[in-house]
Motif scaffolding. Structure first.
Motif, PDB file in Angstrom:
ATOM      1  N   PHE A 103     -75.844  58.842  49.336  1.00 28.39           N
ATOM      2  CA  PHE A 103     -76.741  58.288  48.384  1.00 28.39           C
ATOM      3  C   PHE A 103     -75.976  56.831  47.479  1.00 28.39           C
ATOM      4  O   PHE A 103     -76.968  56.056  46.990  1.00 28.39           O
ATOM      5  CB  PHE A 103     -77.108  59.057  47.172  1.00 28.39           C
ATOM      6  CG  PHE A 103     -78.364  60.132  47.705  1.00 28.39           C
ATOM      7  CD1 PHE A 103     -79.420  59.503  48.305  1.00 28.39           C
ATOM      8  CD2 PHE A 103     -78.322  61.426  47.448  1.00 28.39           C
ATOM      9  CE1 PHE A 103     -80.373  60.344  48.620  1.00 28.39           C
ATOM     10  CE2 PHE A 103     -79.191  62.049  47.856  1.00 28.39           C
ATOM     11  CZ  PHE A 103     -80.540  61.668  48.558  1.00 28.39           C
ATOM     12  N   ASP A 104     -74.761  56.937  47.285  1.00 27.69           N
ATOM     13  CA  ASP A 104     -74.191  55.930  46.753  1.00 27.69           C
ATOM     14  C   ASP A 104     -74.292  54.623  47.055  1.00 27.69           C
ATOM     15  O   ASP A 104     -74.930  53.793  46.305  1.00 27.69           O
ATOM     16  CB  ASP A 104     -72.489  56.157  46.576  1.00 27.69           C
ATOM     17  CG  ASP A 104     -72.229  57.152  45.539  1.00 27.69           C
ATOM     18  OD1 ASP A 104     -72.968  57.480  44.639  1.00 27.69           O
ATOM     19  OD2 ASP A 104     -70.988  57.719  45.532  1.00 27.69           O
ATOM     20  N   GLU A 105     -74.342  54.441  48.184  1.00 23.23           N
ATOM     21  CA  GLU A 105     -74.404  53.106  48.760  1.00 23.23           C
ATOM     22  C   GLU A 105     -76.068  52.517  49.046  1.00 23.23           C
ATOM     23  O   GLU A 105     -76.300  51.752  48.687  1.00 23.23           O
ATOM     24  CB  GLU A 105     -73.963  53.028  50.327  1.00 23.23           C
ATOM     25  CG  GLU A 105     -74.186  51.748  50.855  1.00 23.23           C
ATOM     26  CD  GLU A 105     -73.464  51.762  52.440  1.00 23.23           C
ATOM     27  OE1 GLU A 105     -73.914  50.813  53.213  1.00 23.23           O
ATOM     28  OE2 GLU A 105     -72.686  52.657  52.858  1.00 23.23           O
ATOM     29  N   ASN A 106     -76.834  53.775  49.419  1.00 19.39           N
ATOM     30  CA  ASN A 106     -78.210  53.299  49.901  1.00 19.39           C
ATOM     31  C   ASN A 106     -79.073  53.347  48.638  1.00 19.39           C
ATOM     32  O   ASN A 106     -79.765  52.271  48.394  1.00 19.39           O
ATOM     33  CB  ASN A 106     -78.930  54.462  50.701  1.00 19.39           C
ATOM     34  CG  ASN A 106     -77.924  54.447  52.041  1.00 19.39           C
ATOM     35  OD1 ASN A 106     -78.495  53.634  53.046  1.00 19.39           O
ATOM     36  ND2 ASN A 106     -77.433  55.150  52.455  1.00 19.39           N
ATOM     37  N   ILE A 107     -78.861  54.174  47.698  1.00 17.45           N
ATOM     38  CA  ILE A 107     -79.517  53.988  46.330  1.00 17.45           C
ATOM     39  C   ILE A 107     -79.220  52.830  45.592  1.00 17.45           C
ATOM     40  O   ILE A 107     -80.278  52.157  44.836  1.00 17.45           O
ATOM     41  CB  ILE A 107     -79.464  55.310  45.298  1.00 17.45           C
ATOM     42  CG1 ILE A 107     -79.896  56.549  45.964  1.00 17.45           C
ATOM     43  CG2 ILE A 107     -79.898  55.135  44.092  1.00 17.45           C
ATOM     44  CD1 ILE A 107     -81.385  56.722  46.022  1.00 17.45           C
ATOM     45  N   ARG A 108     -78.162  52.610  45.486  1.00 19.70           N
ATOM     46  CA  ARG A 108     -77.650  51.195  44.772  1.00 19.70           C
ATOM     47  C   ARG A 108     -78.111  49.880  45.268  1.00 19.70           C
ATOM     48  O   ARG A 108     -78.888  49.202  44.705  1.00 19.70           O
ATOM     49  CB  ARG A 108     -75.931  51.046  44.860  1.00 19.70           C
ATOM     50  CG  ARG A 108     -75.562  50.124  44.002  1.00 19.70           C
ATOM     51  CD  ARG A 108     -73.863  49.995  44.173  1.00 19.70           C
ATOM     52  NE  ARG A 108     -73.173  50.930  43.981  1.00 19.70           N
ATOM     53  CZ  ARG A 108     -72.530  51.960  44.765  1.00 19.70           C
ATOM     54  NH1 ARG A 108     -72.413  51.446  46.005  1.00 19.70           N
ATOM     55  NH2 ARG A 108     -71.922  53.155  44.506  1.00 19.70           N
ATOM     56  N   ARG A 109     -78.446  49.975  46.725  1.00 19.62           N
ATOM     57  CA  ARG A 109     -78.977  49.044  47.187  1.00 19.62           C
ATOM     58  C   ARG A 109     -80.452  48.750  46.815  1.00 19.62           C
ATOM     59  O   ARG A 109     -81.046  47.810  46.940  1.00 19.62           O
ATOM     60  CB  ARG A 109     -78.942  49.018  48.792  1.00 19.62           C
ATOM     61  CG  ARG A 109     -79.273  47.933  49.638  1.00 19.62           C
ATOM     62  CD  ARG A 109     -79.469  48.150  51.310  1.00 19.62           C
ATOM     63  NE  ARG A 109     -80.250  49.164  51.678  1.00 19.62           N
ATOM     64  CZ  ARG A 109     -79.422  50.426  52.225  1.00 19.62           C
ATOM     65  NH1 ARG A 109     -78.279  50.438  52.298  1.00 19.62           N
ATOM     66  NH2 ARG A 109     -80.438  51.366  52.187  1.00 19.62           N
ATOM     67  N   VAL A 110     -81.150  49.846  46.722  1.00 21.67           N
ATOM     68  CA  VAL A 110     -82.717  49.903  46.587  1.00 21.67           C
ATOM     69  C   VAL A 110     -82.863  49.381  45.251  1.00 21.67           C
ATOM     70  O   VAL A 110     -83.750  48.694  45.068  1.00 21.67           O
ATOM     71  CB  VAL A 110     -83.091  51.089  46.695  1.00 21.67           C
ATOM     72  CG1 VAL A 110     -84.562  51.434  46.145  1.00 21.67           C
ATOM     73  CG2 VAL A 110     -83.268  51.671  48.256  1.00 21.67           C
ATOM     74  N   LEU A 111     -81.911  49.907  44.231  1.00 25.04           N
ATOM     75  CA  LEU A 111     -82.364  49.470  42.950  1.00 25.04           C
ATOM     76  C   LEU A 111     -81.680  48.170  42.411  1.00 25.04           C
ATOM     77  O   LEU A 111     -82.018  48.097  41.388  1.00 25.04           O
ATOM     78  CB  LEU A 111     -81.733  50.802  41.945  1.00 25.04           C
ATOM     79  CG  LEU A 111     -82.457  52.132  42.217  1.00 25.04           C
ATOM     80  CD1 LEU A 111     -81.765  53.132  41.301  1.00 25.04           C
ATOM     81  CD2 LEU A 111     -83.922  52.001  41.981  1.00 25.04           C
ATOM     82  N   LYS A 112     -80.690  47.515  43.305  1.00 23.36           N
ATOM     83  CA  LYS A 112     -80.221  46.398  42.771  1.00 23.36           C
ATOM     84  C   LYS A 112     -81.436  45.183  42.437  1.00 23.36           C
ATOM     85  O   LYS A 112     -82.399  45.482  43.018  1.00 23.36           O
ATOM     86  CB  LYS A 112     -79.244  46.041  43.686  1.00 23.36           C
ATOM     87  CG  LYS A 112     -79.808  45.193  45.139  1.00 23.36           C
ATOM     88  CD  LYS A 112     -78.734  44.896  45.755  1.00 23.36           C
ATOM     89  CE  LYS A 112     -79.250  44.206  47.100  1.00 23.36           C
ATOM     90  NZ  LYS A 112     -78.233  43.772  47.876  1.00 23.36           N
TER      91      LYS A 112
END
Length: 386
Positions: free
Chosen positions: A377-386
């Motif tokens: 989740f660290d990488e993927n959620i960060r990408r979505v919410l940026k």
């Protein structure tokens, strides 16, 4: 800390572990206004007893938890009901949502409409399987795959649980992969679960977790029990799940005179309770029947295998699983032919040799660490919410 507004929607028999994992991660990592929507998964009969529901969190704390009216309607109308609830509940909170995570394509279609209306910024589609047939009804089946295609073409991102899903879409729908499609396997919270040390487990306990359908292969382990019992006295099989094969499986156990060695728990709705009941198991069974299994299993990422390894259990499976060779190569499980005698030999091999069982359990835990929720989740959620 910036505050985010997120919706998670899914259909469930039990609480949807994928949706719950996303919720858990977001509430821990961010200051979050979050709306979680759950609808009954109408493919399972037991789900008809349940109602749609929602949970609303503000500043990452639960504010409202509510069940909707329990409608008794034909299946097509129940799907329309789900669409309406998702739409209305999202609009009830008037500000714009930063992201919508949908597991089922019906929920995602609603989110795409809301995005068009300016109510949602990003829509993430996270389907858990993809097979050649979804419904026996040809019209419903056609609609399902058209909806899936629209979601993949229109969403900001699609998180597929395996590469096989992307390949299957290319074959069926001529839908080419683009930069918006990602492989996001089913994850587990590796570092949050308490596992028992080897000297505390029941070294004669076999576990099955999942739906009791004919293609799940539960009849195979029951058929293998007489041979296993002869070699390993005191062995037990514990089954966590339910489905239309339950009565047949119970009758088969009685005919083979092994019913005293088998316990049917039914569905365990609370995740922590399920983990506690499974925690002392020696090994897990995932013997999908390759002759009748839907190709959505081959294209998917069976959650039961992850759950077994999460508890430190090696798995015995068949080549119906897409990554069975990796399991075998890592010595975190055994792959057998779909034959009772082969399954019996595999179970006896692991349960009769403590050092071998200990080695396979160590390898299973090593194998599962790559699927830790926090890491993925660290990488993927960060990408979505940026």
């Amino acid at each position: 800390m910036k505050k985010f507004r997120v919706v998670i929607a899914y259909h469930e028999t039990l609480p949807c572990y994928i949706g719950e994992h996303i919720k858990e991660y977001l509430l821990e990592k961010y200051s979050m206004e979050l709306l979680l929507i759950g609808h009954p998964l109408l493919e399972n009969e037991e789900s008809f007893k349940r109602s749609s529901r929602f949970e609303y969190y503000k500043d990452s704390k639960l504010v409202i938890k509510k069940n909707a009216f329990h409608w008794i309607l034909p299946m097509p109308l129940l799907h329309i009901k789900d669409i309406m609830y998702t739409f209305v509940w999202c609009l009830n909170y008037r500000s714009k949502w930063d992201a919508f995570f949908g597991i089922n394509n019906i929920d995602v279609l609603v989110a795409l409409i809301l995005r068009k209306m300016g109510k949602i910024r990003k829509v993430i589609y996270h389907p858990v399987d993809y097979g050649s047939v979804r419904f026996k009804n040809k019209l419903l089946d056609w609609l399902y795959f058209q909806f899936d295609k629209i979601c993949v073409q229109s969403c900001d991102e699609t998180w597929n649980v395996s590469e096989g899903m992307i390949v299957a879409r290319e074959k069926r729908m001529r839908l080419k992969r683009d930069h918006r499609q990602y492989v996001f396997p089913i994850c587990v919270w590796v570092y949050k679960v308490k596992r028992l040390p080897f000297n505390k487990i029941n070294k004669k306990k076999i576990v099955f977790r999942g739906s009791l359908f004919d293609w799940m292969g539960v009849d195979l382990i029951i058929g293998a029990m007489p041979q296993i019992i002869k070699t390993i006295p005191g062995v037990v099989l514990e089954i966590f799940g339910d489905g239309n094969e339950k009565a047949f499986l119970q009758n088969k156990a009685k005919k083979l005179k092994v019913h005293d060695y088998i316990k049917f728990y039914g569905w365990i709705r609370e995740r922590k309770e399920l983990e506690a009941l499974m925690s002392d198991g020696a090994l897990g069974i995932a013997t999908f029947n390759p002759k009748i299994v839907d190709d959505k299993v081959r294209n998917g990422d069976p959650g039961k295998i992850k759950d077994y390894m999460l508890m430190g259990m090696p798995v015995i499976t068949t080549n119906a699983v897409g990554y069975s060779q990796k399991i075998e190569k890592s010595r975190s499980g055994l792959v057998v032919n779909y034959k009772e005698e082969d399954l019996a030999k595999a179970v006896i091999k692991l349960l009769s040799d403590e050092q071998l069982l200990k080695e396979y359990r160590k390898n299973a835990l090593k194998f599962i660490k790559q699927f830790d929720c926090g890491k993925l989740f660290d990488e993927n959620i960060r990408r979505v919410l940026k």
